[in-house]
Design an enzyme around this catalytic site. Sequence first.
Site, PDB file in Angstrom:
ATOM      1  N   ASP A  92       1.080  -1.196   0.097  1.00 44.07           N
ATOM      2  CA  ASP A  92       0.128   0.131   0.086  1.00 44.07           C
ATOM      3  C   ASP A  92       0.973   1.318  -0.052  1.00 44.07           C
ATOM      4  O   ASP A  92       2.047   1.153   0.202  1.00 44.07           O
ATOM      5  CB  ASP A  92      -0.702  -0.027   1.348  1.00 44.07           C
ATOM      6  CG  ASP A  92      -1.922   1.096   1.204  1.00 44.07           C
ATOM      7  OD1 ASP A  92      -2.489   1.606   0.421  1.00 44.07           O
ATOM      8  OD2 ASP A  92      -2.072   1.779   2.243  1.00 44.07           O
ATOM      9  N   SER A  93       0.299   2.379  -0.190  1.00 47.07           N
ATOM     10  CA  SER A  93       1.084   3.674  -0.007  1.00 47.07           C
ATOM     11  C   SER A  93       1.492   3.876   1.204  1.00 47.07           C
ATOM     12  O   SER A  93       2.619   4.662   1.767  1.00 47.07           O
ATOM     13  CB  SER A  93       0.193   4.965  -0.396  1.00 47.07           C
ATOM     14  OG  SER A  93      -0.920   4.903   0.280  1.00 47.07           O
ATOM     15  N   TYR A 106      -0.696   8.169  -2.873  1.00 50.85           N
ATOM     16  CA  TYR A 106      -1.044   7.551  -4.141  1.00 50.85           C
ATOM     17  C   TYR A 106      -2.048   8.327  -4.720  1.00 50.85           C
ATOM     18  O   TYR A 106      -2.109   8.480  -6.016  1.00 50.85           O
ATOM     19  CB  TYR A 106      -1.174   6.070  -4.080  1.00 50.85           C
ATOM     20  CG  TYR A 106       0.036   5.380  -4.234  1.00 50.85           C
ATOM     21  CD1 TYR A 106       1.289   5.887  -3.805  1.00 50.85           C
ATOM     22  CD2 TYR A 106      -0.181   3.773  -4.584  1.00 50.85           C
ATOM     23  CE1 TYR A 106       2.427   4.920  -4.056  1.00 50.85           C
ATOM     24  CE2 TYR A 106       1.113   3.036  -4.521  1.00 50.85           C
ATOM     25  CZ  TYR A 106       2.111   3.529  -4.215  1.00 50.85           C
ATOM     26  OH  TYR A 106       3.351   2.742  -4.283  1.00 50.85           O
ATOM     27  N   GLY A 107      -3.398   8.781  -4.023  1.00 56.21           N
ATOM     28  CA  GLY A 107      -4.424   9.159  -4.589  1.00 56.21           C
ATOM     29  C   GLY A 107      -4.368  10.287  -5.432  1.00 56.21           C
ATOM     30  O   GLY A 107      -5.205  10.364  -6.532  1.00 56.21           O
ATOM     31  N   CYS A 123      -4.530  -1.770  -1.811  1.00 59.32           N
ATOM     32  CA  CYS A 123      -4.769  -0.270  -2.107  1.00 59.32           C
ATOM     33  C   CYS A 123      -5.687  -0.237  -3.089  1.00 59.32           C
ATOM     34  O   CYS A 123      -5.173  -0.560  -4.132  1.00 59.32           O
ATOM     35  CB  CYS A 123      -3.216   0.348  -2.363  1.00 59.32           C
ATOM     36  SG  CYS A 123      -3.331   1.850  -2.941  1.00 59.32           S
ATOM     37  N   CYS A 165     -10.877   2.957   0.190  1.00 56.25           N
ATOM     38  CA  CYS A 165      -9.651   3.090   0.371  1.00 56.25           C
ATOM     39  C   CYS A 165      -9.053   2.451   1.722  1.00 56.25           C
ATOM     40  O   CYS A 165      -9.880   2.253   2.756  1.00 56.25           O
ATOM     41  CB  CYS A 165      -9.386   4.544   0.474  1.00 56.25           C
ATOM     42  SG  CYS A 165      -7.794   5.314   1.160  1.00 56.25           S
ATOM     43  N   THR A 166      -8.115   1.561   1.611  1.00 58.20           N
ATOM     44  CA  THR A 166      -7.754   0.961   2.629  1.00 58.20           C
ATOM     45  C   THR A 166      -7.382   1.456   3.960  1.00 58.20           C
ATOM     46  O   THR A 166      -7.327   0.904   5.247  1.00 58.20           O
ATOM     47  CB  THR A 166      -6.654  -0.270   2.428  1.00 58.20           C
ATOM     48  OG1 THR A 166      -5.536   0.334   2.035  1.00 58.20           O
ATOM     49  CG2 THR A 166      -7.042  -1.242   1.354  1.00 58.20           C
ATOM     50  N   HIS A 167      -7.298   2.729   3.919  1.00 53.80           N
ATOM     51  CA  HIS A 167      -7.078   3.557   5.005  1.00 53.80           C
ATOM     52  C   HIS A 167      -8.283   3.649   6.022  1.00 53.80           C
ATOM     53  O   HIS A 167      -8.277   3.876   7.074  1.00 53.80           O
ATOM     54  CB  HIS A 167      -6.588   4.896   4.805  1.00 53.80           C
ATOM     55  CG  HIS A 167      -4.935   5.235   4.616  1.00 53.80           C
ATOM     56  ND1 HIS A 167      -4.523   4.628   3.104  1.00 53.80           N
ATOM     57  CD2 HIS A 167      -3.821   5.576   5.129  1.00 53.80           C
ATOM     58  CE1 HIS A 167      -3.292   4.877   3.256  1.00 53.80           C
ATOM     59  NE2 HIS A 167      -2.963   5.382   4.416  1.00 53.80           N
TER      60      HIS A 167
HETATM   61  N1  DGL Z   1      -4.732   3.126   0.796  1.00 54.94           N
HETATM   62  C1  DGL Z   1      -4.529   3.787  -0.409  1.00 54.94           C
HETATM   63  C2  DGL Z   1      -6.033   3.273  -0.983  1.00 54.94           C
HETATM   64  O1  DGL Z   1      -6.651   2.209  -0.764  1.00 54.94           O
HETATM   65  C3  DGL Z   1      -3.991   4.864  -0.875  1.00 54.94           C
HETATM   66  C4  DGL Z   1      -4.333   6.313  -0.207  1.00 54.94           C
HETATM   67  C5  DGL Z   1      -3.416   7.278  -0.731  1.00 54.94           C
HETATM   68  O2  DGL Z   1      -2.287   6.979  -0.564  1.00 54.94           O
HETATM   69  O3  DGL Z   1      -3.868   8.353  -1.484  1.00 54.94           O
HETATM   70  O4  DGL Z   1      -6.525   4.003  -2.040  1.00 54.94           O
END
Ligand code: DGL
Length: 275
Positions: free
Chosen positions: A15-16, A47-48, A78, A190-192
């Site tokens: 993931d990022s 990453y977004g 991600c 988003c996995t966050h």
């Molecule tokens: N956790 C990420 C996702 O699922 C990326 C969040 C990011 O880096 O912008 O999209």
Amino acid sequence: MTSNHTTSRPIGIFDSGIGGLTVAKALVAHLPKENIIYFGDTAHMPYGDKSTAAIQAYAVKIAQMLLQQECKLILIACYSATAAAYELVKEYIGNRAIVVNVVDPVVHLLKGNYAAKRIGLIGTRQTVNSNIFKRKVDSLKLDINLSAYSTNLLASAIEEFGNHLVIDSLLDVYLAHPSLQEIDALILACTHYPIIKERILLHYQQSQQKTIDIIDSSDIVAQTVKMQLDENLLLNDQGTSNKHFYVSDYTDSFARNAKLFFGETIHLEHYPLWD
Ligand code: DGL
């Protein structure tokens, strides 16, 4: 190579940042004996906001590193990287490892449970603008009404603050968007976001006076990984699990949040993939 050696090869997850840890945690619960290598590309977080081409370049390089570590399965934990680079990573890996993404298990869940429902989705700009969910959901022809809205700052705010009160102000602004009202379920694309799942649930309880389903893919993705390993006779059910956590840029806030979230046992190392 003995079959035992093959099954003990690690699962690679990336993931990022800390977001993929939500999936890694579920994976450990479902597959406690598996060896795990986690890579958080903190040097390029978020990453977004990155271009598709940039995310593709990062993802392929990370996949290459995980292959070098002999991973039997690579999990793109991600949504942004899945949206931008899943097909490319899959092509690059070929038959050297199994590749799993976080989007398809969610689409599968929608297929079985949400026909003719109104579904909201929040994710990064990359995930929302890619239209990956809309394309896949529309092709199911199940009359699912999906509206996706980009909540772009959320992942960085979670990376910075974790599950902190300050997130509520962002949620008040983002979730008030008309496309996210009167929905039956909300996909956390988003996995966050599972880190703040309770806040999102509470927001809807207070603003709409009703409980909606919050679709967090962690468990279903872990089940998908288990199924894939099982089908390929690659499940590891012996010995103790080794876990390695790497980041491309070591920061104290990342280390603090990762420990808080995953438990004190986490040992983070800097992996100089971009140096
Ligand atoms: N956790 C990420 C996702 O699922 C990326 C969040 C990011 O880096 O912008 O999209």
